[in-house]
Write a protein that holds these residues in place. Structure first.
Motif, PDB file in Angstrom:
ATOM      1  N   TYR A  95      82.137  -6.776  78.670  1.00  0.00           N
ATOM      2  CA  TYR A  95      83.443  -6.415  79.227  1.00  0.00           C
ATOM      3  C   TYR A  95      83.859  -7.467  80.256  1.00  0.00           C
ATOM      4  CZ  TYR A  95      81.764  -1.730  77.822  1.00  0.00           C
ATOM      5  OH  TYR A  95      81.243  -0.672  77.133  1.00  0.00           O
ATOM      6  N   GLU A 152      90.892   3.775  79.843  1.00  0.00           N
ATOM      7  CA  GLU A 152      91.505   3.042  78.740  1.00  0.00           C
ATOM      8  C   GLU A 152      91.370   1.547  78.989  1.00  0.00           C
ATOM      9  OE1 GLU A 152      94.904   5.687  76.721  1.00  0.00           O
ATOM     10  OE2 GLU A 152      95.474   4.875  78.664  1.00  0.00           O
ATOM     11  N   MET A 153      91.084   0.792  77.934  1.00  0.00           N
ATOM     12  CA  MET A 153      90.847  -0.639  78.087  1.00  0.00           C
ATOM     13  C   MET A 153      91.712  -1.459  77.139  1.00  0.00           C
ATOM     14  SD  MET A 153      86.735  -0.982  78.799  1.00  0.00           S
ATOM     15  CE  MET A 153      86.149   0.166  77.575  1.00  0.00           C
ATOM     16  N   ASP A 154      91.993  -2.682  77.577  1.00  0.00           N
ATOM     17  CA  ASP A 154      92.664  -3.659  76.726  1.00  0.00           C
ATOM     18  C   ASP A 154      91.588  -4.542  76.091  1.00  0.00           C
ATOM     19  OD1 ASP A 154      95.233  -2.744  77.458  1.00  0.00           O
ATOM     20  OD2 ASP A 154      95.102  -3.885  79.328  1.00  0.00           O
ATOM     21  N   GLU A 155      92.021  -5.569  75.378  1.00  0.00           N
ATOM     22  CA  GLU A 155      91.062  -6.474  74.750  1.00  0.00           C
ATOM     23  C   GLU A 155      91.545  -7.906  74.892  1.00  0.00           C
ATOM     24  OE1 GLU A 155      89.470  -6.896  70.289  1.00  0.00           O
ATOM     25  OE2 GLU A 155      88.963  -4.966  71.208  1.00  0.00           O
ATOM     26  N   LYS A 156      90.605  -8.797  75.142  1.00  0.00           N
ATOM     27  CA  LYS A 156      90.907 -10.218  75.303  1.00  0.00           C
ATOM     28  C   LYS A 156      89.954 -11.009  74.419  1.00  0.00           C
ATOM     29  CE  LYS A 156      93.467 -12.809  78.302  1.00  0.00           C
ATOM     30  NZ  LYS A 156      94.869 -12.564  78.710  1.00  0.00           N
ATOM     31  N   LYS A 160      86.455  -6.316  75.566  1.00  0.00           N
ATOM     32  CA  LYS A 160      87.256  -5.290  76.230  1.00  0.00           C
ATOM     33  C   LYS A 160      87.336  -5.549  77.734  1.00  0.00           C
ATOM     34  CE  LYS A 160      86.366  -1.686  72.811  1.00  0.00           C
ATOM     35  NZ  LYS A 160      85.808  -0.342  72.547  1.00  0.00           N
ATOM     36  N   GLY A 162      89.021  -3.881  81.605  1.00  0.00           N
ATOM     37  CA  GLY A 162      89.640  -2.769  82.324  1.00  0.00           C
ATOM     38  C   GLY A 162      89.118  -2.727  83.747  1.00  0.00           C
ATOM     39  N   ILE A 167      85.572   1.414  83.187  1.00  0.00           N
ATOM     40  CA  ILE A 167      84.502   0.993  82.279  1.00  0.00           C
ATOM     41  C   ILE A 167      83.273   1.885  82.464  1.00  0.00           C
ATOM     42  CG2 ILE A 167      82.894  -0.890  81.730  1.00  0.00           C
ATOM     43  CD1 ILE A 167      85.159  -2.842  82.566  1.00  0.00           C
ATOM     44  N   HIS A 170      82.738   5.234  80.699  1.00  0.00           N
ATOM     45  CA  HIS A 170      82.221   5.284  79.331  1.00  0.00           C
ATOM     46  C   HIS A 170      80.702   5.454  79.309  1.00  0.00           C
ATOM     47  CE1 HIS A 170      85.927   4.011  77.136  1.00  0.00           C
ATOM     48  NE2 HIS A 170      86.232   3.533  78.320  1.00  0.00           N
TER      49      HIS A 170
END
Length: 501
Positions: A95, A152-156, A160, A162, A167, A170
């Motif tokens: 992450y 909730e996470m984005d992605e690069k 992932k 956030g 994080i 989870h």
């Protein structure tokens, strides 16, 4: 006693013994971490650029790896974010913990398969140490709330990203999932005020036993609970007896919290950050936090008053002293090498190594050469509230260099009172005297008539929340700087104060 609480006690005593083992062998523990870091770092781009293959001692590491902050490490991080493997640590991160930077915009702090478990383990161990010490474990059968950012996470580029707290959400262990609050859906609400209201509705009728979060935002939750129910938090949640917090010093808030709760509760202080989970309070009567020496982090320290020298002296753990203000430097299994996290710390014990966070190297007041730090203003505030019975919601301090007329310059304390002192002048005098006792430079400036006694400016109810909202940092893991060396925050607060009049 439930099976779960009985098992928790057995496991807690087992973990306590393991912690005591590495804590009583600090130098060997850190040497092992140092060697393992170098070994894994050899095959990375950073390791090759800095000659890790030839490093056989700490002194060589010092010579080859300079102290860097995020901006200086950013070229390597940018390569990682672009998708390149083996840059700062073998492989690619699990992450990125995304935080707001100052000069570099968004910051992407890597979390790797080696570093991520240490965050979870340290948080778990903090609670287990509490159980081992106190024998209290019944809270594991109740509901627990962790006020945190959205999971909730984005992605690069396939990784992932956030907020760290999101994080970590989870990784709540299966045996706590049924106890955990709020619901996943509520935790995903972005707007903080809407989120707090939803949490109030979800929790008000539950058997809450543990509440965790940054004090300023937990305070907001408590206030909303009281407004909604008309009850003290401790009456509403009769089995609530453990508050877990981190990020800021709890002491300035303690009196107000106890008033909102209606009684005293045990507390555990944590020292987590995106870069690592550095320490936690392992004894109730000891306010120092146990430094995590076996968590894949090698520590160095630089005296804060020497940090901006051309070549500041870097110290290992074996060279530090108590009650000295240090900048903490880390090298970690996340691929942060000689990294300045920006925090200053003071050791309260050397056997074992325990510390308190004293402030930020960039957050201080030295407009007149006084170099006042966060720890000093927080302890002065604690003294003043204890002696007068006042309760505060929030405060920050800024210098006033150009006062009106013939006035001398001064420190301006912006304070939002939950309960004002009966005599504000007495409160101000106690506050100023407490700061003079801690900081000899400030004492000299007052005595020499360079500065006048501090001035208090009262902030209206929710004024600090308005300020944080105006800069897009209401709630979550966002923290108000305790002090500044300029008037940026002070000017914004003055506008809010004028609007409320």
């Amino acid at each position: 006693m439930s099976i779960k609480s009985f098992a928790a006690k057995i496991f807690a005593n087992h973990i306590r013994k393991k912690i005591d083992k590495w804590a009583s062998n600090p130098m060997e523990t850190q040497e092992k971490v140092f060697n393992e870091l170098l070994q894994k770092g050899k095959e990375t781009a950073f390791g090759k650029d800095h000659g890790f293959e030839t490093i056989t001692s700490y002194s060589q590491f010092q010579e080859k790896v300079p102290i860097r902050d995020y901006e200086e490490l950013k070229p390597y991080v940018d390569r990682m974010v672009a998708g390149e493997p083996d840059v700062l640590w073998p492989g690619r991160p699990l992450y990125y913990a995304k935080t707001s930077g100052t000069t570099s915009g968004a910051k992407y702090i890597p979390l790797t398969k080696d570093s991520m478990p240490t965050h979870i383990k340290a948080a778990r161990n903090a609670i287990l140490c509490y159980i081992a010490e106190t024998g209290k474990a019944s809270f594991v059968d109740g509901k627990m709330i962790f006020l945190q950012g959205s999971p909730e996470m984005d992605e690069k580029n396939g990784v992932k990203l956030g907020r760290l707290s999101g994080i970590v959400a989870h990784y709540v262990p299966a045996y706590l999932q049924k106890n955990r609050m709020p619901t996943w859906e509520t935790n995903c609400i972005d707007d903080w005020e809407t989120k707090v209201d939803a949490i109030v509705e979800e929790t008000r009728k539950e058997n809450m036993t543990v509440i965790s979060g940054i004090p300023s935002w937990v305070q907001m939750y408590f206030e909303r609970l009281q407004e909604k129910t008309g009850q003290k938090v401790g009456d509403l949640f009769r089995n609530f007896n453990l508050f877990i917090y981190g990020g800021v010093n709890y002491e300035p808030y303690r009196a107000k919290f106890e008033n909102l709760i209606g009684r005293k509760v045990d507390s555990i202080e944590l020292y987590p950050a995106s870069e690592g989970f550095f320490a936690f309070q392992d004894r109730q009567e000891d306010k120092g936090m146990l430094l995590q020496l076996d968590s894949g982090m090698f520590y160095e320290f630089v005296k804060a008053d020497e940090f901006f020298d051309e070549v500041p002296k870097r110290l290992t753990l074996g060279e530090v002293e108590m009650n000295v203000n240090y900048v903490m430097i880390i090298s970690t299994t996340a691929g942060l090498w000689g990294y300045n996290i920006g925090d200053t710390v003071m050791f309260t014990s050397l056997k074992p190594f325990k510390l308190v966070v004293s402030g930020r190297i960039k957050h201080f007041i030295s407009a007149f050469g006084e170099h006042v730090i966060a720890k000093e203003v927080e302890e002065a505030m604690q003294t003043a509230t204890e002696k007068t019975g006042a309760r505060i919601s929030e405060f920050t301090v800024a210098p006033q260099i150009t006062p009106q007329g013939e006035e001398l310059p001064y420190h301006e304390w912006f304070i939002e009172f939950e309960q004002e002192p009966s005599d504000l002048k007495e409160f101000s005098a106690i506050l100023d005297e407490a700061l003079q006792q801690q900081n000899s430079y400030y004492l000299d400036l007052i005595s020499g008539k360079i500065l006048q006694q501090l001035v208090i400016t009262k902030v209206p109810r929710d004024g600090f929340q308005q300020y944080m909202k105006s800069i897009g940092k209401l709630g979550g893991q966002n923290k108000l700087p305790r002090l500044s060396n300029d008037r940026k925050i002070a000017d914004a607060l003055e506008k809010i104060i004028k609007t409320e009049k």
